[in-house]
Design a protein around this motif. Structure first.
Motif, PDB file in Angstrom:
ATOM      1  N   PRO A  55       0.814  -1.076  -0.060  1.00  0.00           N
ATOM      2  CA  PRO A  55       0.055   0.075   0.091  1.00  0.00           C
ATOM      3  C   PRO A  55       0.980   1.276  -0.037  1.00  0.00           C
ATOM      4  CG  PRO A  55      -0.059  -1.073   2.229  1.00  0.00           C
ATOM      5  CD  PRO A  55       0.629  -1.976   1.322  1.00  0.00           C
ATOM      6  N   HIS A  56       2.114   1.251   0.451  1.00  0.00           N
ATOM      7  CA  HIS A  56       2.874   2.388   0.555  1.00  0.00           C
ATOM      8  C   HIS A  56       4.269   1.974   0.649  1.00  0.00           C
ATOM      9  CE1 HIS A  56       3.519   6.598   2.858  1.00  0.00           C
ATOM     10  NE2 HIS A  56       3.831   6.930   1.392  1.00  0.00           N
ATOM     11  N   GLY A  57       5.162   2.463  -0.203  1.00  0.00           N
ATOM     12  CA  GLY A  57       6.626   2.161  -0.532  1.00  0.00           C
ATOM     13  C   GLY A  57       7.485   3.083  -1.429  1.00  0.00           C
ATOM     14  N   THR A  58       8.611   3.126  -1.042  1.00  0.00           N
ATOM     15  CA  THR A  58       9.508   3.752  -2.085  1.00  0.00           C
ATOM     16  C   THR A  58       9.633   2.691  -3.148  1.00  0.00           C
ATOM     17  OG1 THR A  58      11.257   3.380  -0.674  1.00  0.00           O
ATOM     18  CG2 THR A  58      10.368   5.615  -0.537  1.00  0.00           C
ATOM     19  N   VAL A  59       9.893   3.358  -4.481  1.00  0.00           N
ATOM     20  CA  VAL A  59      10.107   2.505  -5.670  1.00  0.00           C
ATOM     21  C   VAL A  59      11.643   2.531  -5.904  1.00  0.00           C
ATOM     22  CG1 VAL A  59       9.728   2.122  -7.960  1.00  0.00           C
ATOM     23  CG2 VAL A  59       7.896   2.801  -6.471  1.00  0.00           C
ATOM     24  N   GLY A  60      12.324   1.289  -5.586  1.00  0.00           N
ATOM     25  CA  GLY A  60      13.729   1.384  -6.170  1.00  0.00           C
ATOM     26  C   GLY A  60      14.096   1.127  -7.685  1.00  0.00           C
ATOM     27  N   LYS A  61      14.863   0.135  -7.899  1.00  0.00           N
ATOM     28  CA  LYS A  61      15.187  -0.235  -9.233  1.00  0.00           C
ATOM     29  C   LYS A  61      14.008  -1.153  -9.689  1.00  0.00           C
ATOM     30  CE  LYS A  61      18.535  -2.734 -12.102  1.00  0.00           C
ATOM     31  NZ  LYS A  61      18.418  -2.017 -13.342  1.00  0.00           N
ATOM     32  N   VAL A  62      13.556  -0.770 -10.986  1.00  0.00           N
ATOM     33  CA  VAL A  62      12.409  -1.671 -11.500  1.00  0.00           C
ATOM     34  C   VAL A  62      13.232  -1.994 -12.952  1.00  0.00           C
ATOM     35  CG1 VAL A  62      10.233  -1.595 -12.667  1.00  0.00           C
ATOM     36  CG2 VAL A  62      10.397  -0.068 -10.522  1.00  0.00           C
ATOM     37  N   ASP A  63      13.405  -3.335 -12.923  1.00  0.00           N
ATOM     38  CA  ASP A  63      13.929  -4.226 -14.026  1.00  0.00           C
ATOM     39  C   ASP A  63      13.073  -4.787 -14.934  1.00  0.00           C
ATOM     40  OD1 ASP A  63      15.669  -5.156 -15.743  1.00  0.00           O
ATOM     41  OD2 ASP A  63      16.959  -6.800 -14.452  1.00  0.00           O
ATOM     42  N   ILE A  64      12.938  -4.320 -16.044  1.00  0.00           N
ATOM     43  CA  ILE A  64      11.943  -5.046 -17.003  1.00  0.00           C
ATOM     44  C   ILE A  64      12.663  -5.753 -17.785  1.00  0.00           C
ATOM     45  CG2 ILE A  64      10.334  -3.327 -16.907  1.00  0.00           C
ATOM     46  CD1 ILE A  64      10.744  -1.982 -19.610  1.00  0.00           C
ATOM     47  N   GLY A  65      14.062  -5.912 -17.824  1.00  0.00           N
ATOM     48  CA  GLY A  65      14.817  -6.591 -18.804  1.00  0.00           C
ATOM     49  C   GLY A  65      14.448  -8.116 -18.924  1.00  0.00           C
ATOM     50  N   PRO A  66      14.169  -8.681 -17.912  1.00  0.00           N
ATOM     51  CA  PRO A  66      13.532 -10.340 -17.858  1.00  0.00           C
ATOM     52  C   PRO A  66      12.436 -10.472 -18.720  1.00  0.00           C
ATOM     53  CG  PRO A  66      14.399  -9.848 -15.755  1.00  0.00           C
ATOM     54  CD  PRO A  66      14.469  -8.457 -16.468  1.00  0.00           C
ATOM     55  N   ALA A  67      11.404  -9.345 -18.801  1.00  0.00           N
ATOM     56  CA  ALA A  67      10.141  -9.338 -19.233  1.00  0.00           C
ATOM     57  C   ALA A  67      10.311  -9.194 -20.767  1.00  0.00           C
ATOM     58  CB  ALA A  67       9.414  -8.388 -18.844  1.00  0.00           C
ATOM     59  N   LEU A  68      11.297  -8.345 -21.004  1.00  0.00           N
ATOM     60  CA  LEU A  68      11.617  -7.992 -22.679  1.00  0.00           C
ATOM     61  C   LEU A  68      12.329  -8.972 -23.245  1.00  0.00           C
ATOM     62  CD1 LEU A  68      12.780  -4.284 -22.365  1.00  0.00           C
ATOM     63  CD2 LEU A  68      10.520  -5.008 -22.919  1.00  0.00           C
ATOM     64  N   ALA A  69      12.906  -9.923 -22.783  1.00  0.00           N
ATOM     65  CA  ALA A  69      13.463 -10.956 -23.172  1.00  0.00           C
ATOM     66  C   ALA A  69      12.386 -11.957 -23.621  1.00  0.00           C
ATOM     67  CB  ALA A  69      14.598 -11.601 -22.196  1.00  0.00           C
ATOM     68  N   MET A  70      11.391 -12.013 -23.123  1.00  0.00           N
ATOM     69  CA  MET A  70      10.692 -12.936 -23.470  1.00  0.00           C
ATOM     70  C   MET A  70       9.847 -13.029 -24.902  1.00  0.00           C
ATOM     71  SD  MET A  70       6.977 -13.900 -21.072  1.00  0.00           S
ATOM     72  CE  MET A  70       5.784 -15.043 -21.555  1.00  0.00           C
TER      73      MET A  70
END
Lengths: 803, 206
Positions: free
Chosen positions: A46-61
């Motif tokens: 519900p509440h938090g800071t966002v660090g690194k978001v890595d979409i690399g593995p998804a893009l490799a699909m």
């Protein structure tokens, strides 16, 4: 006897045949060659800071084409200029479960769905806030770094006359506390959007939105593109009720993905996502204190609202003002004070739902008045009738009331329901209750400050006799396309089904601000009326010249243009267009509408004014099972002051729909969250989120009160939202009449009723409802003397010391 | 009137015009030259069924629902969806004359079945009596739940030509409508039932 040929007739809607054939194309029905599908990764905390978001593995699909994270769209947006606090994808923080973090676009929906699970998102949880009370007590961590202070988003303190003086003058002073739980729109159509990018650098977005103009502005802002290169087309909405009035993350995301991929990109939200998008009814804790004379006349009222806003601003600042604005337009209130505060909490953002910020205070007020009537031994219907705001008056908070048909509405429902024989006279378990309300026919001011029209209409007349109406308004099921056709058909004397209506396309149609605040019939109707009258004038002049009669004596009816004194002397409508085009050149006319200025001149006076107020009165008869606490509505009688029905069948449809939605809010609908389990929604499905089915819906008797308002087209006022409002308190008051318990908390569930009945049996207080009112640090009120105390609508420096 | 052709005479004509506002900063990204897809797709299965009186043969993925196949493979988008979980009744269609939630049925389970969707409800240009009354009495507001209601109501009237209000409520209890409060829908079903019982005579009277 009606003086009109089209207006006031129960005609089919112009789009009804398409709808019963399943031909209407909603946003998710659009299919484009090479179309891609988008899915969003949403926050599970519900509440938090966002660090690194890595979409690399998804893009490799295989099958995944592209993806986006917060940094790709860093510009903020939001519906109100003062709360541009959203990111298309979370950039620094997530603020509720369901806040979008990343997007993936793939060749098909299943691949996109599978790929979002491969995204690695680092989220660092922060302490979360789940209630009004907690938001007041917990200034840190702040959910947003703007607002009044701590986690208080907005404070409003307004004082119109000295309410303490009003209480001193009163014969009786009563204070009540009521809690109204939040609920959601639940449109049957899930939100969907489709974006396409053309090689010449132009973007088109089709979307299920009630406000294409605001989406247009938000896209230009976030995408950093000239608005002239963006085209937003609002598809017919499969129900809106306010839930499709904000620019949404998914709309911006698919637009950007279309730009990046050069291919059409579609997104359709799941039902669970629709619950988390929300923007629905604010939960509000209210306290109302009134001083009254023996006859029930109100010497002073102090109303306080604490709103649970959820994670973002949305329309919240307006909602806060609205929770204090319309109390004054039904009954005379000599002195009025309002304190409102909206909190940020870690729940899906609240916003406008049918009635926007007014059903909650209306509920509290009408239940409060029911209790006052009992205290004073007055009939609650009579007491209301005796204290009505007069027509053509200005209220304590400077709202200009024009026509006012509430008295007639009350009389109709009293008579129709047999009120006098039933109230306090029926056997235990059966009860009857009354409540009244009022709503805007469109907000007097636009959402962003400007002095342009609120609605524009262009009319194009073809030499074949065809008439096309172009308007930015969007039909969300209420029939706004039909209203345009009916108005133009009436003025030009043609068949509304011969008219081509083109709406809600920012490339083709002049701006209409959108389908919210019950504004469309009045505003686009007036614009259409003006455009049609201009066209009529051109045709009349040309026809008169041909017929050699005075142009002032030309009549338009039944597809003909003729001399009033001799219908034989005339021509077909098409011939009249040819005559006009020959005389003047291409025939196109425009009309626009801007609401009149309101007398209030104080900060906050922009919320509440309207060109016309609709009025409703409802009486509900219910059965309450003392064994189970189950409340079932038997019948609801409702009177609605519509000014003038453009189409009575559609008006009654809106009344019944409003009553239905009010019934659901009164008895079962609630946005409930698991406070201790991550603030997740308890019932994010159509099965578990209870809404009335055919079995719960009751019979409705509608009485339309028609007294044309000079500001409405043909005198029309609103009906889309008003009739919801009195339904909820009428049911609450009927429950009290049935079993003698007060449930000062909406929804009135069987569990609460049963608890109250058991308390009563044990001789305890038969009331369920809030007992504590947490006080935020209010600001100094803005003091505006009411008109009858010599005020001019402007605030005065300081309250003068009495004596 | 503003003169039109005088710009070239002005001293700054051959220079760039001063900008009134800051130019858009985001450069347009180059379209992505994406790789071709290679997906391990579960084998498709050949499905034969009758849809709106036409025999259909189509290769479908075995896990696809009938709703998905109708909308996405056959482009019959008249069938809508509100939850895709069998909760709202919006996607109701007729399978062998029985109302069925198409989001809960696998397409391959419909081998040899007769499917009727909203696209097949009218008889050519002739609307079904229910379609006429829904349109005329305002039973379709936003129109999104309408196809599901119409087909469910048709199944009711096929079985019970003279239903009571309570029987109509029972038959339609699985369909949610957020616009109408159901009342205009009952009226439309009742009027259509009456017209269907009386034959085409009263139909012509409108």
């Amino acid at each position: 006897m009606s003086e009109y040929r089209v207006i006031g007739k129960p005609l089919r809607k112009v789009d009804a045949t398409d709808k019963v054939l399943g031909k209407t194309l909603f946003a998710d029905d659009l299919i484009k060659p090479r179309m891609l599908f988008c899915k969003l990764l949403r926050s599970h905390i519900p509440h938090g800071t966002v660090g690194k978001v890595d979409i690399g593995p998804a893009l490799a699909m295989p099958g995944v084409i592209a993806g986006l994270i917060g940094e790709d769209l860093p510009t903020t947006f939001g519906i109100l200029p003062i709360s541009q606090d959203e990111h298309a994808l979370a950039l620094d923080k997530v603020r509720f479960v369901g806040d979008p973090i990343a997007a993936i676009v793939a060749e098909d929906e299943e691949t996109a769905e599978a790929a979002i699970h491969l995204i690695q998102a680092e989220l660092e949880p922060l302490d979360s806030i789940s209630s009004i009370d907690q938001a007041i007590r917990t200034p840190e961590p702040r959910i947003h770094d703007y607002g009044a202070y701590g986690n208080i988003h907005k404070l409003v303190n307004l004082e119109f006359g000295d309410v303490e003086e009003g209480f001193a003058e009163a014969d009786h002073v009563r204070e009540d506390m009521v809690f109204f739980e939040g609920n959601t729109h639940l449109p049957i159509e899930q939100h969907a959007s489709l974006a396409d990018w053309s090689p010449d650098g132009k973007l088109t977005l089709w979307s299920s939105t009630q406000t294409p103009h605001y989406v247009h502005k938000a896209l230009a802002r976030v995408l950093g593109m000239p608005a002239a290169r963006i085209r937003v087309i609002a598809c017919p909405n499969g129900g809106g009720f306010g839930g499709k009035s904000d620019p949404f993350n998914h709309e911006i995301v698919v637009a950007e993905l279309a730009r990046r991929t050069g291919r059409p990109v579609k997104i359709t939200l799941t039902r669970e996502e629709v619950f988390y998008c929300h923007r629905g009814r604010h939960p509000i804790l209210m306290r109302v204190k009134s001083g009254v004379k023996k006859d029930g006349s109100i010497t002073g009222m102090h109303f306080q609202s604490l709103l649970d806003g959820g994670g973002y601003g949305s329309y919240g600042v307006a909602s806060t003002f609205y929770s204090g604005a319309l109390q004054t337009v039904t009954y005379n209130i000599k002195r009025y004070k309002f304190d409102g505060a909206r909190m940020f909490t870690n729940k899906p953002p609240c916003g406008p739902k049918r009635g926007h910020g007014t059903p909650q205070p209306r509920h509290a007020l009408e239940v409060h008045l029911d209790k006052i009537a009992e205290d004073l031994h007055l009939d609650p219907a009579e007491m209301r009738l005796n204290n009505l705001v007069p027509p053509d008056s200005v209220t304590a908070n400077y709202l200009k009331v024009g026509t006012m048909g509430l008295g007639k509405c009350i009389e109709k429902v009293i008579e129709g329901s047999g009120w006098k024989e039933k109230h306090r006279k029926m056997p235990h378990g059966r009860g009857i209750g009354i409540a009244c309300s009022s709503y805007l026919s469109g907000a007097g001011l636009p959402i962003y400050w400007n002095s342009m029209p609120h609605s524009g209409v262009m009319l194009k007349l073809d030499r074949g006799g065809g008439v096309a109406v172009f308007c930015g308004s969007i039909d969300i099921g209420q029939g706004s396309d039909s209203v345009l056709a009916y108005v133009v058909a009436e003025v030009l004397g043609i068949d509304p089904f011969d008219i081509r209506v083109v709406t809600a396309d920012t490339d083709l149609t002049p701006v209409d601000l959108g389908s919210y605040s019950s504004r469309v019939t009045l505003m686009s109707g007036n614009a259409a009326l003006q455009a049609a009258e201009k066209a009529r004038e051109l045709l009349a002049q040309a026809a008169a010249e041909k017929l050699e009669v005075p142009s002032g004596e030309i009549v338009f009816a039944d597809g003909r243009v003729f001399w009033a004194s001799d219908p034989e002397k005339g021509m077909s409508f098409a011939k009249a267009v040819v005559a006009a085009e020959s005389k003047f050149g291409t025939i196109g006319t425009v009309g626009s509408y801007t609401p009149p200025r309101s007398p209030g001149q104080y900060k906050g006076a922009g919320v509440g004014p309207s060109p016309a107020y609709s009025y409703s009165a409802a009486i509900a008869e219910v059965d309450v099972d003392p064994e189970t606490g189950i409340v079932s509505a038997r019948k609801i009688w409702i009177g609605h002051d519509i000014g003038q029905s453009i189409n009575p069948m559609l008006v009654i449809g809106q009344v019944e729909g409003g009553v239905y939605m009010g019934l659901g809010e009164a008895l079962m609908e609630e946005m409930a969250y698991r406070d201790r389990v991550n603030i997740v929604h308890k019932t994010p499905s159509m099965l578990d989120y209870k809404s009335p089915t055919t079995h719960e819906m009751c019979e409705v008797e509608t009485y339309l009160v028609e007294d044309p308002d000079p500001n409405g087209p043909f005198g029309a006022k609103e009906v889309g939202q008003g009739p919801l409002l009195p339904t909820i308190p009428a049911i609450a008051n009927a429950v009290y009449d049935a079993v003698g318990v007060r449930i000062d908390e909406v929804p009135i569930t069987p569990e609460k009723v049963l608890r109250a009945i058991r308390a009563k049996e044990k001789g305890k207080d038969p009331r369920i409802g809030p007992t504590k009112f947490p006080e935020p640090e209010w600001s100094e009120p803005l003091v505006v003397p009411p008109p009858w105390e010599g005020g001019d609508g402007k605030p005065v420096e300081k309250k003068e010391v009495a004596g | 009137m503003c003169p039109r052709n005088s710009l070239a005479a002005l001293p700054w004509f051959h220079e760039a015009l001063p900008r009134l506002d800051s130019p858009p900063t985001t450069a347009y990204p180059r379209p992505i030259m994406y790789k071709h897809r290679v997906i391990d797709e579960p084998g498709r299965r050949l499905l034969r069924m009758t849809v709106n009186d036409s025999a259909i043969e189509i290769a479908v993925r075995p896990h696809k629902t009938l709703l998905e196949v109708l909308r996405e493979d056959l482009f019959l988008t008249g069938t809508k969806h509100g939850c895709e979980l069998g909760e709202c009744g919006t996607c109701a269609i007729l399978v062998d004359g029985e109302p069925v939630l198409s989001c809960l049925v696998l397409a391959i389970a419909c081998e040899g079945k007769e499917i009727r969707t909203i696209e097949g409800m009218a008889d050519g240009p002739e609307l079904h009596p229910l379609q006429t009354t829904f349109a005329d009495l305002g039973a379709a507001q936003c129109g999104y739940c309408t196809p599901g209601f119409l087909l469910t109501a048709q199944a009711l009237l096929d079985e019970n030509p003279d239903p009571t209000r309570q029987e109509i409520k029972n038959a339609l209890a699985g369909n949610l409508c957020r616009c109408t409060g159901y009342l205009k829908i009952y009226e439309a079903v009742e009027l259509a039932a009456k017209r269907m019982r009386n034959g085409s005579d009263s139909e012509a009277k409108r």
